[in-house]
Each structure stands twice: as structure tokens, then as C-alpha cells.
Design a protein around this motif. Structure first.
Motif, PDB file in Angstrom:
ATOM      1  N   ILE A  16       0.857  -1.188   0.000  1.00 16.91           N
ATOM      2  CA  ILE A  16       0.000   0.000   0.000  1.00 16.91           C
ATOM      3  C   ILE A  16       0.893   1.238   0.000  1.00 16.91           C
ATOM      4  O   ILE A  16       1.698   1.430   0.920  1.00 16.91           O
ATOM      5  CB  ILE A  16      -0.913   0.012   1.245  1.00 16.91           C
ATOM      6  N   GLU A  17       0.760   2.045  -1.038  1.00 17.52           N
ATOM      7  CA  GLU A  17       1.606   3.240  -1.139  1.00 17.52           C
ATOM      8  C   GLU A  17       1.056   4.371  -0.266  1.00 17.52           C
ATOM      9  O   GLU A  17      -0.157   4.621  -0.270  1.00 17.52           O
ATOM     10  CB  GLU A  17       1.675   3.681  -2.604  1.00 17.52           C
ATOM     11  N   LEU A  18       1.957   5.041   0.438  1.00 14.31           N
ATOM     12  CA  LEU A  18       1.533   6.144   1.315  1.00 14.31           C
ATOM     13  C   LEU A  18       1.722   7.484   0.613  1.00 14.31           C
ATOM     14  O   LEU A  18       2.679   7.668  -0.135  1.00 14.31           O
ATOM     15  CB  LEU A  18       2.358   6.140   2.609  1.00 14.31           C
ATOM     16  N   PRO A  19       0.839   8.448   0.870  1.00 10.82           N
ATOM     17  CA  PRO A  19       0.995   9.773   0.275  1.00 10.82           C
ATOM     18  C   PRO A  19       1.891  10.647   1.151  1.00 10.82           C
ATOM     19  O   PRO A  19       1.656  10.771   2.355  1.00 10.82           O
ATOM     20  CB  PRO A  19      -0.440  10.320   0.285  1.00 10.82           C
ATOM     21  N   SER A  20       2.884  11.269   0.558  1.00  9.22           N
ATOM     22  CA  SER A  20       3.794  12.115   1.356  1.00  9.22           C
ATOM     23  C   SER A  20       3.006  13.200   2.087  1.00  9.22           C
ATOM     24  O   SER A  20       3.349  13.588   3.198  1.00  9.22           O
ATOM     25  CB  SER A  20       4.841  12.760   0.445  1.00  9.22           C
ATOM     26  N   TRP A  21       1.914  13.658   1.453  1.00  4.24           N
ATOM     27  CA  TRP A  21       1.171  14.790   2.023  1.00  4.24           C
ATOM     28  C   TRP A  21       0.382  14.412   3.283  1.00  4.24           C
ATOM     29  O   TRP A  21      -0.057  15.294   4.013  1.00  4.24           O
ATOM     30  CB  TRP A  21       0.258  15.447   0.991  1.00  4.24           C
ATOM     31  N   ALA A  22       0.244  13.110   3.532  1.00  4.69           N
ATOM     32  CA  ALA A  22      -0.464  12.696   4.755  1.00  4.69           C
ATOM     33  C   ALA A  22       0.350  13.044   5.999  1.00  4.69           C
ATOM     34  O   ALA A  22      -0.196  13.071   7.110  1.00  4.69           O
ATOM     35  CB  ALA A  22      -0.727  11.199   4.727  1.00  4.69           C
ATOM     36  N   SER A 239      -5.183   2.398 -10.500  1.00  7.66           N
ATOM     37  CA  SER A 239      -4.850   2.570  -9.090  1.00  7.66           C
ATOM     38  C   SER A 239      -6.043   3.031  -8.272  1.00  7.66           C
ATOM     39  O   SER A 239      -7.037   3.522  -8.806  1.00  7.66           O
ATOM     40  CB  SER A 239      -3.700   3.570  -8.942  1.00  7.66           C
ATOM     41  N   PHE A 240      -5.869   2.848  -6.968  1.00  8.13           N
ATOM     42  CA  PHE A 240      -6.835   3.339  -5.985  1.00  8.13           C
ATOM     43  C   PHE A 240      -6.218   4.461  -5.181  1.00  8.13           C
ATOM     44  O   PHE A 240      -5.041   4.382  -4.802  1.00  8.13           O
ATOM     45  CB  PHE A 240      -7.155   2.250  -4.958  1.00  8.13           C
ATOM     46  N   ASP A 241      -7.012   5.462  -4.867  1.00  9.13           N
ATOM     47  CA  ASP A 241      -6.720   6.369  -3.768  1.00  9.13           C
ATOM     48  C   ASP A 241      -7.733   5.992  -2.695  1.00  9.13           C
ATOM     49  O   ASP A 241      -8.930   6.282  -2.819  1.00  9.13           O
ATOM     50  CB  ASP A 241      -6.977   7.831  -4.179  1.00  9.13           C
ATOM     51  N   PHE A 242      -7.261   5.309  -1.653  1.00 10.31           N
ATOM     52  CA  PHE A 242      -8.186   4.889  -0.600  1.00 10.31           C
ATOM     53  C   PHE A 242      -8.328   5.975   0.467  1.00 10.31           C
ATOM     54  O   PHE A 242      -7.347   6.605   0.873  1.00 10.31           O
ATOM     55  CB  PHE A 242      -7.679   3.609   0.079  1.00 10.31           C
ATOM     56  N   ASN A 243      -9.529   6.138   0.912  1.00  9.08           N
ATOM     57  CA  ASN A 243      -9.850   6.998   2.055  1.00  9.08           C
ATOM     58  C   ASN A 243     -11.309   6.725   2.395  1.00  9.08           C
ATOM     59  O   ASN A 243     -11.973   5.934   1.729  1.00  9.08           O
ATOM     60  CB  ASN A 243      -9.619   8.483   1.731  1.00  9.08           C
ATOM     61  N   SER A 244     -11.808   7.391   3.438  1.00 14.55           N
ATOM     62  CA  SER A 244     -13.217   7.225   3.813  1.00 14.55           C
ATOM     63  C   SER A 244     -13.937   8.547   3.740  1.00 14.55           C
ATOM     64  O   SER A 244     -13.343   9.601   3.971  1.00 14.55           O
ATOM     65  CB  SER A 244     -13.336   6.739   5.259  1.00 14.55           C
ATOM     66  N   ARG A 245     -15.226   8.465   3.473  1.00  9.56           N
ATOM     67  CA  ARG A 245     -16.029   9.678   3.447  1.00  9.56           C
ATOM     68  C   ARG A 245     -17.383   9.429   4.113  1.00  9.56           C
ATOM     69  O   ARG A 245     -17.968   8.351   3.982  1.00  9.56           O
ATOM     70  CB  ARG A 245     -16.219  10.144   2.012  1.00  9.56           C
ATOM     71  N   PHE A 246     -17.822  10.432   4.840  1.00  6.51           N
ATOM     72  CA  PHE A 246     -19.202  10.426   5.321  1.00  6.51           C
ATOM     73  C   PHE A 246     -20.070  11.290   4.417  1.00  6.51           C
ATOM     74  O   PHE A 246     -21.231  10.991   4.197  1.00  6.51           O
ATOM     75  CB  PHE A 246     -19.285  10.945   6.757  1.00  6.51           C
ATOM     76  N   TYR A 247     -19.486  12.383   3.888  1.00  5.68           N
ATOM     77  CA  TYR A 247     -20.290  13.346   3.134  1.00  5.68           C
ATOM     78  C   TYR A 247     -19.754  13.620   1.733  1.00  5.68           C
ATOM     79  O   TYR A 247     -20.472  13.487   0.765  1.00  5.68           O
ATOM     80  CB  TYR A 247     -20.396  14.658   3.920  1.00  5.68           C
ATOM     81  N   ALA A 248     -18.512  14.059   1.628  1.00  7.13           N
ATOM     82  CA  ALA A 248     -17.969  14.389   0.307  1.00  7.13           C
ATOM     83  C   ALA A 248     -16.552  13.826   0.243  1.00  7.13           C
ATOM     84  O   ALA A 248     -16.359  12.653   0.495  1.00  7.13           O
ATOM     85  CB  ALA A 248     -18.007  15.885   0.077  1.00  7.13           C
ATOM     86  N   ASP A 249     -15.586  14.674  -0.088  1.00  8.29           N
ATOM     87  CA  ASP A 249     -14.207  14.191  -0.198  1.00  8.29           C
ATOM     88  C   ASP A 249     -13.540  14.372   1.160  1.00  8.29           C
ATOM     89  O   ASP A 249     -12.627  15.169   1.319  1.00  8.29           O
ATOM     90  CB  ASP A 249     -13.493  15.015  -1.283  1.00  8.29           C
ATOM     91  N   ASP A 250     -14.008  13.589   2.149  1.00  7.45           N
ATOM     92  CA  ASP A 250     -13.600  13.834   3.537  1.00  7.45           C
ATOM     93  C   ASP A 250     -12.139  13.451   3.829  1.00  7.45           C
ATOM     94  O   ASP A 250     -11.559  13.931   4.792  1.00  7.45           O
ATOM     95  CB  ASP A 250     -14.508  13.054   4.498  1.00  7.45           C
ATOM     96  N   ASP A 280      -1.856  -5.338 -11.822  1.00  7.51           N
ATOM     97  CA  ASP A 280      -1.005  -4.182 -11.537  1.00  7.51           C
ATOM     98  C   ASP A 280      -1.823  -2.973 -11.082  1.00  7.51           C
ATOM     99  O   ASP A 280      -1.496  -1.839 -11.385  1.00  7.51           O
ATOM    100  CB  ASP A 280      -0.103  -3.849 -12.733  1.00  7.51           C
ATOM    101  N   THR A 281      -2.901  -3.240 -10.363  1.00  7.67           N
ATOM    102  CA  THR A 281      -3.668  -2.143  -9.771  1.00  7.67           C
ATOM    103  C   THR A 281      -2.960  -1.707  -8.493  1.00  7.67           C
ATOM    104  O   THR A 281      -2.765  -2.515  -7.586  1.00  7.67           O
ATOM    105  CB  THR A 281      -5.107  -2.604  -9.437  1.00  7.67           C
ATOM    106  N   ALA A 282      -2.565  -0.437  -8.455  1.00  8.57           N
ATOM    107  CA  ALA A 282      -1.823   0.057  -7.285  1.00  8.57           C
ATOM    108  C   ALA A 282      -2.788   0.453  -6.174  1.00  8.57           C
ATOM    109  O   ALA A 282      -3.802   1.098  -6.426  1.00  8.57           O
ATOM    110  CB  ALA A 282      -0.966   1.249  -7.685  1.00  8.57           C
ATOM    111  N   PHE A 283      -2.451   0.020  -4.966  1.00  5.14           N
ATOM    112  CA  PHE A 283      -3.201   0.450  -3.783  1.00  5.14           C
ATOM    113  C   PHE A 283      -2.460   1.651  -3.186  1.00  5.14           C
ATOM    114  O   PHE A 283      -1.304   1.520  -2.782  1.00  5.14           O
ATOM    115  CB  PHE A 283      -3.219  -0.658  -2.723  1.00  5.14           C
ATOM    116  N   MET A 284      -3.133   2.787  -3.135  1.00  8.12           N
ATOM    117  CA  MET A 284      -2.529   3.963  -2.494  1.00  8.12           C
ATOM    118  C   MET A 284      -3.521   4.524  -1.495  1.00  8.12           C
ATOM    119  O   MET A 284      -4.729   4.308  -1.611  1.00  8.12           O
ATOM    120  CB  MET A 284      -2.232   5.053  -3.534  1.00  8.12           C
ATOM    121  N   LEU A 285      -3.002   5.272  -0.547  1.00  4.89           N
ATOM    122  CA  LEU A 285      -3.874   6.050   0.330  1.00  4.89           C
ATOM    123  C   LEU A 285      -3.846   7.481  -0.153  1.00  4.89           C
ATOM    124  O   LEU A 285      -2.834   7.961  -0.664  1.00  4.89           O
ATOM    125  CB  LEU A 285      -3.376   6.009   1.777  1.00  4.89           C
ATOM    126  N   ASP A 286      -4.979   8.177  -0.025  1.00  7.10           N
ATOM    127  CA  ASP A 286      -5.001   9.629  -0.245  1.00  7.10           C
ATOM    128  C   ASP A 286      -5.804  10.209   0.911  1.00  7.10           C
ATOM    129  O   ASP A 286      -7.027  10.262   0.854  1.00  7.10           O
ATOM    130  CB  ASP A 286      -5.649   9.957  -1.600  1.00  7.10           C
TER     131      ASP A 286
END
Ligand code: PSV
Ligand code: MN
Length: 388
Positions: A16-22, A239-250, A280-286
Motif C-alpha cells: 500500500i503506497e503512502l501519500p507524502s502529504w499525509a 490505481s486506488f486512492d483509498f480513504n473514507s467519506r461520510f459526506y464528500a471528499d472527507d 497491476d492495480t496500485a493500492f494507495m492512500l489519499d
């Protein structure tokens, strides 16, 4: 149900690739909060990201964002990452923080501004060549706020032309992934609002262009796993940018809002051949950790993905197939739910220990003293944030 022992080898394939901005300071449009020990440059962001991999074994690479992570010497940055046990991953372009881009970037009607946005992507490809990155990820803030503000068709045509020029520059072993987002910052229309638009643009480019699916970028109640299935079916889920949302781009911790949705998505990834060595689908977090500690926030995130991957791998696919073919609705549904409700936390702790990792990565990180150490060491300078 499939036994845990039989899925252990498949869990080894997870990355799982991590985003530097996190790791930098973040917040909402109301307030950006600072945290003690926050990284002040890309080297320190990577050091923090390496902590996540050290304790979980799940995140061997870090995505960079240009210009936020611009450095003079990318070989030095790469060596620094390698020395800490991680690699540099996806390069994210940024055409949303410059006054010139107020009315668009790759879609702009002014050829000079459009060229500037294209040149920025060329610069990102130069960075990729130095860092050895495979993927150029493009997310565009382009769109309009009012009906009639601009010609949507003309913008789509200009986008296609801009992407063509960028695509022509990427190497044989590199890929372009195009992310979509339903709204924000533009509110009337976005130029890449959905997977269909991203797919159509990518199909026009060629084999090395594919879609990036950010789980937070859909309308409420969208069946995201259906999109996953369709894109994998077409070989276009880059690829995926994984994160969770309750309302919009949370941008909250993946798996925190709707663990069942994450389970369903990962089940379709596995089913569609996008998981681990199968594809070759990349798993990333955003994600952004505005109020929680960032390194523990990323540790929690990758563990959530691992936990749902384990549960999805536990689905007895043969029995499911038989139930589906015989039209046994309830049996088929039970097979999914049995796996989803399985508590895999104990077996996962044992699995980690068998791989020389701490059974409880969060506790191990907290006991390591790293958080206190960076709070003491990182005095002076300016903490990294959006735009730095
Ligand atoms: C903006 O919505 C965004 O979160 C996109 O999802 C990008 O992936 C990310 O910023 C980084 O540019
Ligand atoms: Mn994203």
C-alpha cells in the motif's frame, strides 16, 4: 469458509503506497492545524512514512507531490528512502495552486496557460525518470461554476489534446493514471467528473493510461465495487486512492466510515484479478490527518486495508460460485457475510509475528518513542503543509 492459513501467502503480496502529504500539516478551509514534530521537508516526510512500513511491513513506497516535494537532488531523496527501507512511488502533478489555473489547466482556452500545465507534467515525468517511478497521477481541479461559463465540449477536446502530449512523453515502463472527482473545487461541472470520462480519455491514449479511483470522489450511495468490477474487466483500473467519506471528499482514514464497503471493494479487486501478483492495480492512500496524529493515522489505515483484504480473501469463492449458479440467494449472501464478520485481528497478529513484525504495530510504534523524538529534534524551520 477458507482457512486463515491458506490466505497467509496471499497477504504477503499486499503493498500500500503512502501519500507524502499525509505527513504534512493539513486541515479544512477553516483551519490548518500544526502538530509537534511535523516534517519540514520531503526527507522528513519519507522518514515518517518509513516508520509505517517498519512496523507494519505493508507500505514499501511513498507517493510524491510536485511541487510540494520538489528537491534539488532526487537521487539523494531516493537513496534516503532506500536507506530507510522504502522506495519513491507515484508522482502526483499539481495544477491547482497557481493563479493562472483559476479557469482551468489542461483544459484552459488560453494556449499559453495550457502549455504551462503541459510543461508542468513534462517536469513531473523528468522527476519520474530520476526517481524510477512508474506512475504519473493526474488529478485536475478543472471545471466551471456556472452554466455557460465555458464550452464543456471545447474543454474536453483540449483535455484530450493535452493528455495526448503528456502521454507521448511517458516511457515504455511508465503509466499515466487519470483520477476523477464528482465535484470540488468546481461546482457546476468538473472536466473529469466520473470513471466514464476518465476511461474514455484513457482509451484514446493507449495501453499505458488507466483510471485512478479515489473512493471519496463519488455521489453518496454509488456502488463503487461495481465500478471496480467494470474497470478491471476492461483492464483499466490503474490505481486506488483509498480513504473514507461520510459526506464528500472527507479524506478520512480508510475503512473508518464504512468497513463493509471497503470489504466489498477489495472482494471485487481480488475477484477481478487486480490484487497483488495477479495484476497491476496500485493500492494507495489519499488521506489527510487533520486532528489525529499522522503516523498512527497511517498505521491504522494500512491495517484497516489489510484486515479487509484478509476477510475478502476468506470468502469461499468455490462455494459462492456454486450458490450463485444454483440461484441460492441466501446461501450466496451468507458466504459473503460469514467472511465479512470474521474477526481476523488475532490471526493477523500471529501472521505478523511469523513474519518478524510486531503483532500490534500501533503499540510497537507508540512504544518506540519516535513521535517524542521528532517533536524534540525538529525545532526551527517551517513545517510542511499544503503548498510546501
Ligand atoms: C483532491 O481532491 C485530491 O485529494 C485528489 O484526490 C488528489 O489525488 C489529491 O488531492 C492529491 O493531488
Ligand atoms: Mn485522490
Amino acid at each position: 469458509m477458507t482457512s486463515f492459513d491458506s490466505i497467509a501467502a496471499r497477504l504477503d503480496e499486499q503493498a500500500i503506497e503512502l501519500p507524502s502529504w499525509a505527513f504534512g500539516n493539513s486541515g479544512t478551509r477553516f483551519k490548518v492545524f500544526t502538530q509537534p514534530g511535523g516534517p519540514r521537508d520531503p526527507f522528513e516526510k519519507i522518514a515518517d512514512a518509513a516508520q509505517v512500513h517498519k512496523h507494519t511491513g505493508l507500505s514499501p513506497s511513498v507517493a510524491l507531490h510536485i511541487p510540494w516535494d520538489k528537491v534539488d537532488d532526487y537521487t539523494a531523496l531516493s537513496d534516503h528512502a532506500q536507506g530507510l527501507g522504502v522506495a519513491l512511488g507515484t508522482i502526483n502533478s499539481n495544477t491547482f495552486q497557481d493563479d493562472d489555473y483559476k479557469l482551468g489547466s489542461l483544459t484552459h482556452s488560453d494556449p499559453a496557460i495550457r502549455q504551462k500545465a503541459i510543461d508542468h507534467h513534462f517536469e513531473c515525468i523528468d522527476v519520474m525518470d530520476k526517481t524510477g517511478s512508474r506512475d504519473l497521477k493526474i488529478w485536475l481541479a478543472d471545471g466551471t461554476n456556472y452554466p455557460g461559463q465555458d464550452d464543456m465540449r471545447g474543454r474536453q477536446d483540449r483535455l484530450a489534446d493535452s493528455l495526448q502530449q503528456i502521454y507521448a512523453r511517458i516511457g515504455d515502463d511508465q503509466r499515466l493514471v487519470l483520477e476523477y472527482k464528482i465535484f470540488e473545487p468546481a461546482f457546476y461541472h468538473m472536466d473529469v467528473p466520473d470513471w466514464g470520462t476518465s476511461l474514455v480519455q484513457c482509451l484514446a491514449l493507449g495501453d499505458r493510461a488507466s483510471v485512478c479511483l479515489d473512493t471519496g470522489h463519488h455521489a453518496p450511495s454509488t456502488n463503487i465495487e461495481f465500478i471496480v468490477m467494470q474497470l478491471l474487466r476492461l483492464g483499466k483500473l490503474g490505481s486506488f486512492d483509498f480513504n473514507s467519506r461520510f459526506y464528500a471528499d472527507d479524506d478520512l482514514i480508510v475503512g473508518s466510515a464504512d468497513p463493509f464497503q471497503l470489504f466489498r471493494i477489495i472482494f471485487e479487486v481480488i475477484r477481478g484479478g487486480g490484487y497483488g501478483a495477479d495484476g497491476d492495480t496500485a493500492f494507495m492512500l489519499d488521506q489527510c490527518h487533520n486532528i489525529e496524529d499522522k503516523i498512527p493515522g497511517q498505521i491504522r489505515s494500512v491495517l484497516n486495508v489489510q484486515e479487509m483484504t484478509a476477510r475478502a480473501l476468506l470468502v469461499d469463492r468455490e462455494a459462492l460460485d456454486a450458490a450463485q449458479r444454483s440461484g441460492d440467494v441466501l446461501a450466496a449472501n451468507s458466504l459473503m457475510m460469514d467472511a465479512f464478520y470474521t474477526d481476523v485481528r488475532g490471526p493477523l497478529a500471529e501472521y505478523r509475528e511469523s513474519r518478524g513484525l510486531p503483532g500490534d504495530p500501533m503499540a510497537a510504534y507508540l512504544a518506540s518513542g519516535y513521535g517524542q523524538q521528532i517533536a524534540e529534534d525538529r525545532v526551527g524551520g517551517v513545517q510542511a503543509s499544503w503548498g510546501a
